[in-house]
Design a protein around this motif. Structure first.
Motif, mmCIF file in Angstrom:
data_model
loop_
_atom_site.group_PDB
_atom_site.id
_atom_site.type_symbol
_atom_site.label_atom_id
_atom_site.label_comp_id
_atom_site.label_asym_id
_atom_site.label_seq_id
_atom_site.Cartn_x
_atom_site.Cartn_y
_atom_site.Cartn_z
ATOM 1 N N MET A 1 -9.351 21.465 6.455
ATOM 2 C CA MET A 1 -10.438 20.743 7.109
ATOM 3 C C MET A 1 -11.412 20.227 6.050
ATOM 4 O O MET A 1 -11.918 21.001 5.229
ATOM 5 N N ALA A 2 -11.660 18.927 6.053
ATOM 6 C CA ALA A 2 -12.563 18.326 5.079
ATOM 7 C C ALA A 2 -13.980 18.829 5.287
ATOM 8 O O ALA A 2 -14.403 19.136 6.405
ATOM 9 N N ALA A 3 -14.733 18.920 4.202
ATOM 10 C CA ALA A 3 -16.101 19.406 4.252
ATOM 11 C C ALA A 3 -17.080 18.242 4.224
ATOM 12 O O ALA A 3 -16.795 17.180 3.658
ATOM 13 N N ASP A 4 -18.228 18.435 4.837
ATOM 14 C CA ASP A 4 -19.318 17.469 4.772
ATOM 15 C C ASP A 4 -19.727 17.294 3.309
ATOM 16 O O ASP A 4 -20.012 18.289 2.620
ATOM 17 N N PRO A 5 -19.764 16.068 2.797
ATOM 18 C CA PRO A 5 -20.153 15.874 1.393
ATOM 19 C C PRO A 5 -21.517 16.457 1.058
ATOM 20 O O PRO A 5 -21.740 16.893 -0.081
ATOM 21 N N TRP A 6 -22.428 16.476 2.035
ATOM 22 C CA TRP A 6 -23.739 17.050 1.752
ATOM 23 C C TRP A 6 -23.665 18.568 1.605
ATOM 24 O O TRP A 6 -24.449 19.160 0.863
ATOM 25 N N LEU A 7 -22.741 19.202 2.308
ATOM 26 C CA LEU A 7 -22.517 20.630 2.111
ATOM 27 C C LEU A 7 -22.002 20.882 0.697
ATOM 28 O O LEU A 7 -22.466 21.800 0.006
ATOM 29 N N VAL A 8 -21.069 20.076 0.254
ATOM 30 C CA VAL A 8 -20.531 20.207 -1.101
ATOM 31 C C VAL A 8 -21.624 19.957 -2.124
ATOM 32 O O VAL A 8 -21.744 20.674 -3.124
ATOM 33 N N LEU A 9 -22.455 18.951 -1.868
ATOM 34 C CA LEU A 9 -23.571 18.663 -2.758
ATOM 35 C C LEU A 9 -24.556 19.829 -2.790
ATOM 36 O O LEU A 9 -25.081 20.179 -3.851
ATOM 37 N N LEU B 1 -24.059 15.428 -18.491
ATOM 38 C CA LEU B 1 -25.083 15.543 -17.461
ATOM 39 C C LEU B 1 -25.166 14.269 -16.617
ATOM 40 O O LEU B 1 -25.341 14.332 -15.396
ATOM 41 N N ARG B 2 -25.020 13.115 -17.252
ATOM 42 C CA ARG B 2 -25.058 11.863 -16.498
ATOM 43 C C ARG B 2 -23.844 11.745 -15.582
ATOM 44 O O ARG B 2 -23.949 11.251 -14.453
ATOM 45 N N ALA B 3 -22.681 12.200 -16.063
ATOM 46 C CA ALA B 3 -21.478 12.164 -15.225
ATOM 47 C C ALA B 3 -21.621 13.104 -14.034
ATOM 48 O O ALA B 3 -21.206 12.774 -12.911
ATOM 49 N N CYS B 4 -22.215 14.271 -14.254
ATOM 50 C CA CYS B 4 -22.488 15.183 -13.133
ATOM 51 C C CYS B 4 -23.449 14.536 -12.146
ATOM 52 O O CYS B 4 -23.285 14.665 -10.921
ATOM 53 N N GLY B 5 -24.453 13.840 -12.664
ATOM 54 C CA GLY B 5 -25.406 13.164 -11.794
ATOM 55 C C GLY B 5 -24.753 12.080 -10.965
ATOM 56 O O GLY B 5 -25.059 11.914 -9.781
ATOM 57 N N LEU B 6 -23.829 11.321 -11.565
ATOM 58 C CA LEU B 6 -23.122 10.286 -10.822
ATOM 59 C C LEU B 6 -22.247 10.913 -9.742
ATOM 60 O O LEU B 6 -22.186 10.396 -8.612
ATOM 61 N N ALA B 7 -21.580 12.011 -10.059
ATOM 62 C CA ALA B 7 -20.775 12.697 -9.048
ATOM 63 C C ALA B 7 -21.648 13.153 -7.879
ATOM 64 O O ALA B 7 -21.261 13.027 -6.711
ATOM 65 N N ALA B 8 -22.836 13.671 -8.181
ATOM 66 C CA ALA B 8 -23.754 14.107 -7.124
ATOM 67 C C ALA B 8 -24.210 12.921 -6.275
ATOM 68 O O ALA B 8 -24.300 13.020 -5.046
ATOM 69 N N ALA B 9 -24.488 11.794 -6.922
ATOM 70 C CA ALA B 9 -24.912 10.609 -6.175
ATOM 71 C C ALA B 9 -23.813 10.121 -5.242
ATOM 72 O O ALA B 9 -24.081 9.723 -4.095
ATOM 73 N N LEU B 10 -22.587 10.152 -5.700
ATOM 74 C CA LEU B 10 -21.465 9.728 -4.855
ATOM 75 C C LEU B 10 -21.290 10.668 -3.669
ATOM 76 O O LEU B 10 -20.982 10.222 -2.550
ATOM 77 N N LEU B 11 -21.490 11.962 -3.877
ATOM 78 C CA LEU B 11 -21.434 12.905 -2.760
ATOM 79 C C LEU B 11 -22.542 12.611 -1.754
ATOM 80 O O LEU B 11 -22.325 12.661 -0.538
ATOM 81 N N ALA B 12 -23.742 12.326 -2.255
ATOM 82 C CA ALA B 12 -24.858 12.030 -1.361
ATOM 83 C C ALA B 12 -24.571 10.787 -0.519
ATOM 84 O O ALA B 12 -24.806 10.775 0.697
#
Length: 309
Positions: free
Chosen positions: A1-9, A290-301
């Protein structure tokens, strides 16, 4: 079951802020330590006999340990569905390692900045498998950058990917397989046959995330695509070369090359066309990470908005 991206974030945010405190680990070892213990017990019990027998035992070992993790994750997904989002985020944070990876590499950087090569060798020896006693400043920076690049996938992007795709079930199975690959997925005896299933399954589960990890480095750097596409296939692993080659291209340095493991020199391929990294490049690499982690977080959001419908 897929998770809500905001939960993952949310889980990623918890791990980034809190991590897994050393004092807590001393009392309650991190779940990855439990997985490692189970694998070592099964290794001691089952890893014997002919090559075929060892390979079958390795398949059974992976099925038992990953299956148990999957059942636990599935039970938690069902139990926490709808109301236990905070608890799910806390549990999910245990499968991520963005903060711990940054902290380990930053320790190497601080030792290099202080020109304390002994401390830097000790620190980098905590995150790489090669011999570190004879490494110079450039060798230490190279080893740390390679570990940072490869672990960006293993410790950050791949866990996020499988958490997003399969909830806690997907996250738990991935972390178990990845840990099994680290513990028993080696080409050398006595794991050549016993660790075959763990190594091949880990390769399969990282096929997509590794390429995402490399792309994130290239995106935030604005360069590195050509180096990644050209050099990634040189790596012995079908996946590790993607973030490593992207890191080399993004920083305009050369990674890879000869390295010594257990006293034996290995002629590894090189990635990138630039000079060997310096301690300054290690600092730049941490910024890129750190910037790559930030981009991953933005995509999840951004991915979380459709879930509001």
């Amino acid at each position: 079951m897929a998770a809500d991206p905001w939960l993952v974030l949310g889980a990623a945010a918890v791990e980034a802020v809190v991590g897994y405190p050393a004092r807590l680990h001393a009392v309650v070892p991190h779940p990855v330590a439990w997985i490692g213990w189970a694998l070592r017990q099964l290794d001691q019990t089952l890893n014997r006999g002919s090559g075929v027998a060892r390979r079958l035992a390795g398949v059974a070992t992976l099925l038992v340990v990953a299956g148990a993790a999957g059942v636990a994750g599935c039970a938690l997904d069902r139990w926490l569905a709808g109301w236990g989002l905070i608890v799910a985020a806390l549990i999910g944070s245990l499968g991520l390692a963005a903060r711990s990876l940054h902290d380990h590499v930053a320790t190497v950087r601080r030792a290099l900045d202080a020109d304390d090569l002994d401390a830097a060798r000790t620190a980098v020896g905590m995150i790489v498998g090669r011999d570190t006693a004879a490494l110079d400043r450039e060798g230490i920076a190279t080893a740390a950058l390679e570990s940072l690049a490869e672990s960006f996938n293993d410790g950050v992007i791949a866990p996020l990917f499988w958490f997003l795709a399969g909830g806690l079930t997907g996250l738990f199975v991935y972390k178990t397989v990845n840990t099994a690959d680290s513990v028993i997925g080696h080409l050398e005896a006595p794991y050549r046959h016993f660790g075959w299933a763990a190594a091949r399954t880990d390769d399969l589960l990282n096929l997509i995330p590794a390429r995402i990890a490399g792309a994130l480095f290239a995106l935030v750097a604005g360069r590195g695509w050509a180096t990644m596409l050209r050099d990634a296939p040189k790596h012995a692993s079908p996946n590790a070369g993607w973030p490593e080659a992207a890191m080399a291209g993004a920083l305009a340095v050369k990674l890879g090359g000869p390295a010594t493991y257990d006293g034996v020199l290995h002629q590894r391929p090189s990635f990138g066309d630039g000079p060997s990294p310096t301690p300054l490049d290690l600092r730049r690499g941490l910024g890129l990470y750190l910037r790559a982690c930030g981009l991953a977080a933005a995509l999840l959001a951004l991915g979380g908005f459709p879930w509001l419908r």
